[in-house]
Design a protein around this motif. Structure first.
Motif, PDB file in Angstrom:
ATOM      1  N   LEU A 192      -5.880   4.552  -5.106  1.00  0.00           N
ATOM      2  CA  LEU A 192      -6.151   4.200  -3.652  1.00  0.00           C
ATOM      3  C   LEU A 192      -6.928   2.781  -3.424  1.00  0.00           C
ATOM      4  CD1 LEU A 192      -5.146   5.864  -1.503  1.00  0.00           C
ATOM      5  CD2 LEU A 192      -5.000   7.209  -3.775  1.00  0.00           C
ATOM      6  N   SER A 193      -6.364   2.064  -2.788  1.00  0.00           N
ATOM      7  CA  SER A 193      -7.157   0.757  -2.562  1.00  0.00           C
ATOM      8  C   SER A 193      -6.821   0.122  -1.076  1.00  0.00           C
ATOM      9  CB  SER A 193      -6.650  -0.664  -3.511  1.00  0.00           C
ATOM     10  OG  SER A 193      -7.382  -1.709  -3.170  1.00  0.00           O
ATOM     11  N   SER A 194      -7.973  -0.215  -0.261  1.00  0.00           N
ATOM     12  CA  SER A 194      -7.366  -0.730   0.842  1.00  0.00           C
ATOM     13  C   SER A 194      -6.911  -2.011   0.992  1.00  0.00           C
ATOM     14  CB  SER A 194      -8.840  -0.729   1.605  1.00  0.00           C
ATOM     15  OG  SER A 194      -9.664  -1.652   0.851  1.00  0.00           O
ATOM     16  N   HIS A 195      -6.815  -2.775  -0.105  1.00  0.00           N
ATOM     17  CA  HIS A 195      -6.188  -4.023  -0.357  1.00  0.00           C
ATOM     18  C   HIS A 195      -4.830  -4.115  -0.763  1.00  0.00           C
ATOM     19  CE1 HIS A 195     -10.082  -5.525   0.122  1.00  0.00           C
ATOM     20  NE2 HIS A 195     -10.732  -4.773  -0.855  1.00  0.00           N
ATOM     21  N   ALA A 196      -4.319  -2.704  -1.143  1.00  0.00           N
ATOM     22  CA  ALA A 196      -2.971  -2.539  -1.608  1.00  0.00           C
ATOM     23  C   ALA A 196      -1.949  -2.987  -0.572  1.00  0.00           C
ATOM     24  CB  ALA A 196      -2.589  -1.168  -2.135  1.00  0.00           C
ATOM     25  N   ASP A 197      -0.747  -3.561  -0.897  1.00  0.00           N
ATOM     26  CA  ASP A 197       0.441  -4.019   0.122  1.00  0.00           C
ATOM     27  C   ASP A 197       1.218  -2.621   0.328  1.00  0.00           C
ATOM     28  OD1 ASP A 197      -0.657  -6.556   0.118  1.00  0.00           O
ATOM     29  OD2 ASP A 197       0.738  -7.164  -1.599  1.00  0.00           O
ATOM     30  N   ALA A 198       1.469  -1.670  -0.627  1.00  0.00           N
ATOM     31  CA  ALA A 198       2.359  -0.713  -0.401  1.00  0.00           C
ATOM     32  C   ALA A 198       1.232   0.500   0.267  1.00  0.00           C
ATOM     33  CB  ALA A 198       2.719   0.159  -1.841  1.00  0.00           C
ATOM     34  N   ASN A 238      -6.634  -0.911  14.420  1.00  0.00           N
ATOM     35  CA  ASN A 238      -8.124  -1.352  15.250  1.00  0.00           C
ATOM     36  C   ASN A 238      -9.013  -2.225  14.332  1.00  0.00           C
ATOM     37  OD1 ASN A 238      -6.960  -0.400  17.730  1.00  0.00           O
ATOM     38  ND2 ASN A 238      -7.850   1.746  17.053  1.00  0.00           N
ATOM     39  N   GLY A 239      -8.246  -2.802  13.230  1.00  0.00           N
ATOM     40  CA  GLY A 239      -9.130  -3.642  12.312  1.00  0.00           C
ATOM     41  C   GLY A 239     -10.236  -2.796  11.364  1.00  0.00           C
ATOM     42  N   VAL A 240     -10.024  -1.593  11.390  1.00  0.00           N
ATOM     43  CA  VAL A 240     -10.877  -0.859  10.405  1.00  0.00           C
ATOM     44  C   VAL A 240     -10.179  -1.031   8.872  1.00  0.00           C
ATOM     45  CG1 VAL A 240     -11.361   1.444   9.334  1.00  0.00           C
ATOM     46  CG2 VAL A 240     -11.025   1.026  11.918  1.00  0.00           C
TER      47      VAL A 240
END
Length: 258
Positions: A192-198, A238-240
């Motif tokens: 899990l990563s907030s930067h992942a594209d998938a 919402n930009g979270v």
């Protein structure tokens, strides 16, 4: 070693792998008061002075069929692994769903299994809440390394609201080594990563899989990331940027139940 001895050894090992040691007078008392717990052994220090709470602990342990043993301070500290906080008391609880991950791999024949694995989750409150979500939700078990994560202590027990005692936990010494073994058994690993594209919604429902949650600050380690089939993110509005790791675990545990 004979086949009979081998089976006896494996059965004994499986039993001891199921044990969870809780220390400290109040945590031990609360653990023994929980109707879901089974006690194997109660360990008391010879240096303990008479106290009502010790009498209560001993009575509860014996009522659950536990063997009561007395030790010197050094011996007890080896059992509790925390001489500064054990307060002269430790108890071995039997958690039937606790086992070594290799035993799980050898015995489990289920399909479409989903596990949650933790990579350096150090906050006891987060760990406790993750355990509670795994217990309540649809994840089959929690894969928990012995080192690098918060210890299963009184803070974790409190944050889990007592569910620690009945949550399926797979223990491993090294998360990386365990993930490699799971991959060899055709488990897909998703970090899990907030930067992942998938996105999480792109993961197919079928197949055995493990979701890895990383450290509260650094996320999934580079070593573990190299073992993942794919890094995935949870869609945000919402930009979270991201969610607390315990909240993420709740979404994973319930993703196929709602």
């Amino acid at each position: 070693m004979s086949q009979t001895d081998s089976e006896a050894y494996l059965k004994k090992k499986q039993f001891f792998d199921s044990l969870l040691t809780v220390y400290g007078r109040k945590p031990v008392l609360e653990a023994l008061q929980d109707p879901h717990t089974r006690a194997h052994r109660l360990h008391l220090s010879d240096s303990n002075k008479p106290a009502v709470i010790l009498d209560q602990i001993t009575e509860l342990a014996r009522s659950k069929g536990a063997e009561v043993l007395h030790h010197d301070k050094k011996a007890l500290s080896r059992i509790s692994r925390n001489s500064k906080q054990d307060q002269g008391v430790a108890v071995d609880l039997v958690c039937r769903d606790n086992q070594d991950y290799q035993t799980f791999l050898e015995q489990n024949q289920e399909q479409n299994v989903e596990l949650i694995a933790l990579d350096r989750i150090t906050n006891p409150q987060n760990l406790g809440m993750i355990i509670r979500s795994v217990c309540a939700g649809g994840s089959r078990a929690l894969l928990l390394p012995e080192k690098g994560c918060a210890r299963l202590d009184a803070l974790v027990i409190k944050a889990s609201a007592g569910t620690l005692f009945r949550t399926p936990i797979l223990r491993c010494k090294s998360l990386s080594a365990a993930l490699q073994d799971f991959r060899q058994r055709d488990y897909d690993i998703y970090g899990l990563s907030s930067h992942a594209d998938a996105g999480l919604q792109q993961i197919p429902p079928a197949g055995n899989k493990i979701f890895v949650l990383g450290n509260e600050t650094d996320g999934v380690s580079k070593e573990v990331e190299t073992l993942c089939n794919k890094m995935v993110s949870i869609p945000m509005n919402n930009g979270v940027e991201s969610l607390n790791v315990a909240v993420t675990a709740s979404l994973l545990a319930y993703r196929n139940l709602l």
